[in-house]
Design a protein around this motif. Structure first.
Motif, mmCIF file in Angstrom:
data_model
loop_
_atom_site.group_PDB
_atom_site.id
_atom_site.type_symbol
_atom_site.label_atom_id
_atom_site.label_comp_id
_atom_site.label_asym_id
_atom_site.label_seq_id
_atom_site.Cartn_x
_atom_site.Cartn_y
_atom_site.Cartn_z
ATOM 1 N N UNK A 129 43.305 29.909 49.869
ATOM 2 C CA UNK A 129 43.758 30.487 48.484
ATOM 3 C C UNK A 129 42.329 30.642 47.681
ATOM 4 N N UNK A 130 41.640 29.869 47.766
ATOM 5 C CA UNK A 130 40.357 30.046 46.920
ATOM 6 C C UNK A 130 39.592 31.127 47.201
ATOM 7 N N UNK A 131 39.492 31.273 48.656
ATOM 8 C CA UNK A 131 38.759 32.531 49.281
ATOM 9 C C UNK A 131 39.447 33.745 49.052
ATOM 10 N N UNK A 132 40.713 33.849 48.957
ATOM 11 C CA UNK A 132 41.417 35.115 48.522
ATOM 12 C C UNK A 132 41.308 35.448 46.937
ATOM 13 N N UNK A 133 41.235 34.380 46.343
ATOM 14 C CA UNK A 133 41.159 34.490 44.919
ATOM 15 C C UNK A 133 39.567 35.064 44.665
ATOM 16 N N UNK A 134 38.628 34.394 45.267
ATOM 17 C CA UNK A 134 37.118 34.835 45.166
ATOM 18 C C UNK A 134 36.944 36.453 45.637
ATOM 19 N N UNK A 135 37.780 36.646 46.539
ATOM 20 C CA UNK A 135 37.483 38.109 47.057
ATOM 21 C C UNK A 135 38.138 39.065 46.211
ATOM 22 N N UNK A 136 39.385 38.644 45.767
ATOM 23 C CA UNK A 136 40.073 39.559 45.035
ATOM 24 C C UNK A 136 39.225 39.807 43.525
ATOM 25 N N UNK A 137 38.527 38.675 43.057
ATOM 26 C CA UNK A 137 37.681 38.777 41.909
ATOM 27 C C UNK A 137 36.519 39.832 42.291
ATOM 28 N N UNK A 138 35.986 39.531 43.273
ATOM 29 C CA UNK A 138 34.700 40.519 43.675
ATOM 30 C C UNK A 138 35.184 41.814 43.889
ATOM 31 N N UNK A 139 36.208 41.850 44.597
ATOM 32 C CA UNK A 139 36.605 43.338 44.769
ATOM 33 C C UNK A 139 36.930 44.054 43.423
ATOM 34 N N UNK A 140 37.678 43.232 42.408
ATOM 35 C CA UNK A 140 38.109 43.799 41.110
ATOM 36 C C UNK A 140 36.529 44.224 40.379
ATOM 37 N N UNK A 141 35.685 43.307 40.599
ATOM 38 C CA UNK A 141 34.443 43.666 39.760
ATOM 39 C C UNK A 141 33.738 45.014 40.549
ATOM 40 N N UNK A 142 33.777 45.001 42.036
ATOM 41 C CA UNK A 142 33.319 46.130 42.569
ATOM 42 C C UNK A 142 33.838 47.425 41.968
ATOM 43 N N UNK A 143 35.114 47.207 42.148
ATOM 44 C CA UNK A 143 36.012 48.574 41.694
ATOM 45 C C UNK A 143 35.454 49.124 40.176
ATOM 46 N N UNK A 144 34.899 48.374 39.351
ATOM 47 C CA UNK A 144 34.641 48.494 38.031
ATOM 48 C C UNK A 144 33.211 48.901 37.764
ATOM 49 N N UNK A 145 32.596 48.667 38.789
ATOM 50 C CA UNK A 145 30.965 49.063 38.641
ATOM 51 C C UNK A 145 30.453 50.401 38.977
ATOM 52 N N UNK A 146 29.690 50.694 38.281
ATOM 53 C CA UNK A 146 29.098 52.113 38.623
ATOM 54 C C UNK A 146 27.852 51.869 39.256
ATOM 55 N N UNK A 147 27.841 51.225 40.341
ATOM 56 C CA UNK A 147 26.682 50.844 41.520
ATOM 57 C C UNK A 147 27.506 50.532 42.768
ATOM 58 N N UNK A 148 26.555 50.886 43.745
ATOM 59 C CA UNK A 148 27.052 50.319 45.004
ATOM 60 C C UNK A 148 27.328 51.834 45.870
ATOM 61 N N UNK A 149 28.006 51.582 47.173
ATOM 62 C CA UNK A 149 28.118 52.511 48.137
ATOM 63 C C UNK A 149 29.356 53.326 47.842
ATOM 64 N N UNK A 150 29.205 54.601 47.579
ATOM 65 C CA UNK A 150 30.423 55.641 47.766
ATOM 66 C C UNK A 150 30.205 56.659 48.865
#
Length: 304
Positions: free
Chosen positions: A74-95
């Protein structure tokens, strides 16, 4: 009945805080709700997880095993979810973007440059092909497509549309004559893009629609090659304005039977149903809409 993820996560919080009341306070839930959901989880699993009384709290043996097994997951899932949430809001990275070759390298080629200059932190991976790519298989974030979109598993946003017109090179018309009526096309060499065969033509004055069945001198599945054949004086072709605008302006091609036009080709931004668009993909979608909206040739205009 299968245990729910939310109830398992609640149990982990109960076990960590050694108290139902403390877990309720941490999760900002009513104590009665925490008690009810714990009982529901125990019923789904088929065994008791917590020994509880007014003065004492402890996990059962089964509760200890359940905690040890699920807490890390559950910790891993929550950390992954938080990371994906941050990634979805960032204007950087792969598109990852898919687009038709002819459109992307033609009238839209300055658009990619402008987008990259405005958003230098976005790494743009452009997959250019005149074939329709499987967006899920190729992990494409957003795609630019032309024509009807029959795939119900895609969201779509219409960005513009392109007219299609009959054209020929001046040297061909001088040699073969200019057809003045639609039925005279049967006496001419024709060059056909496979997706437009047969030609479905509409009269701008009368609204009449006609399917024109001809035996072409060339039947080709690539627009660029049909355009090349037309510019080389090999016959009459039905082509979209984004392909013929510059040849018309330069005099390489001329409109034939200008009162007749072919099918409208809609331009769409598409993305998979159920996929939340990242900030990068949303930004590109809006950028494409703004850019294409300013291009007359991609909003149905015709160069005479």
């Amino acid at each position: 009945m299968k245990p729910s993820f939310d109830d398992l996560a609640l149990f982990i919080q109960i076990a960590r805080r050694r108290s139902l009341a403390a877990a309720a306070d941490y999760l900002q839930l009513p104590p009665a709700t925490v008690t009810r959901r714990l009982k529901r989880l125990e019923a789904a699993l088929g065994y008791q997880l917590v020994r509880r009384s007014a003065r004492h709290f402890s996990l059962t043996n089964e509760g200890e095993v359940c905690y040890e097994h699920y807490a890390g997951l559950l910790d891993e899932l929550e950390q992954t979810g938080a990371r994906l949430s941050r990634d979805s809001q960032e204007m950087s990275g792969l598109l990852k973007v898919s687009a038709p070759t002819n459109l992307a390298t033609g009238p839209l080629s300055p658009m990619w440059t402008a987008f990259m200059r405005r958003y230098p932190q976005v790494r743009l991976e452009l997959m250019l092909s005149n074939r329709t790519e499987d967006m899920l298989e190729k992990r494409i974030d957003i795609a630019l497509r032309i024509g009807p979109q029959a795939d119900s598993g895609l969201y779509q946003k219409r960005l513009g549309w392109v007219a299609t017109r009959l054209v020929a090179a001046p040297e061909y018309l001088q040699r073969a004559g200019r057809p003045e009526r639609l039925e005279l096309l049967q006496h001419h060499q024709t060059l056909m893009f496979k997706q437009f065969s047969p030609w479905r033509l509409n009269n701008a004055d009368t609204g009449k629609q006609v399917d024109v069945h001809l035996t072409p001198a060339a039947l080709v599945d690539d627009l660029a090659l049909v355009l090349q054949f037309a510019c080389d004086g090999l016959g009459v072709a039905l082509l979209p304005m984004n392909e013929i605008q510059q040849p018309l302006l330069s005099g390489q091609l001329q409109l034939v039977l200008p009162e007749w036009f072919g099918p409208q080709r809609d331009i769409f931004a598409v993305w998979p149903d159920g996929k939340l668009l990242s900030a990068r993909a949303r930004c590109l979608r809006d950028f494409m809409q703004e850019y294409i909206g300013r291009e007359p040739g991609l909003q149905g205009a015709v160069a005479e």
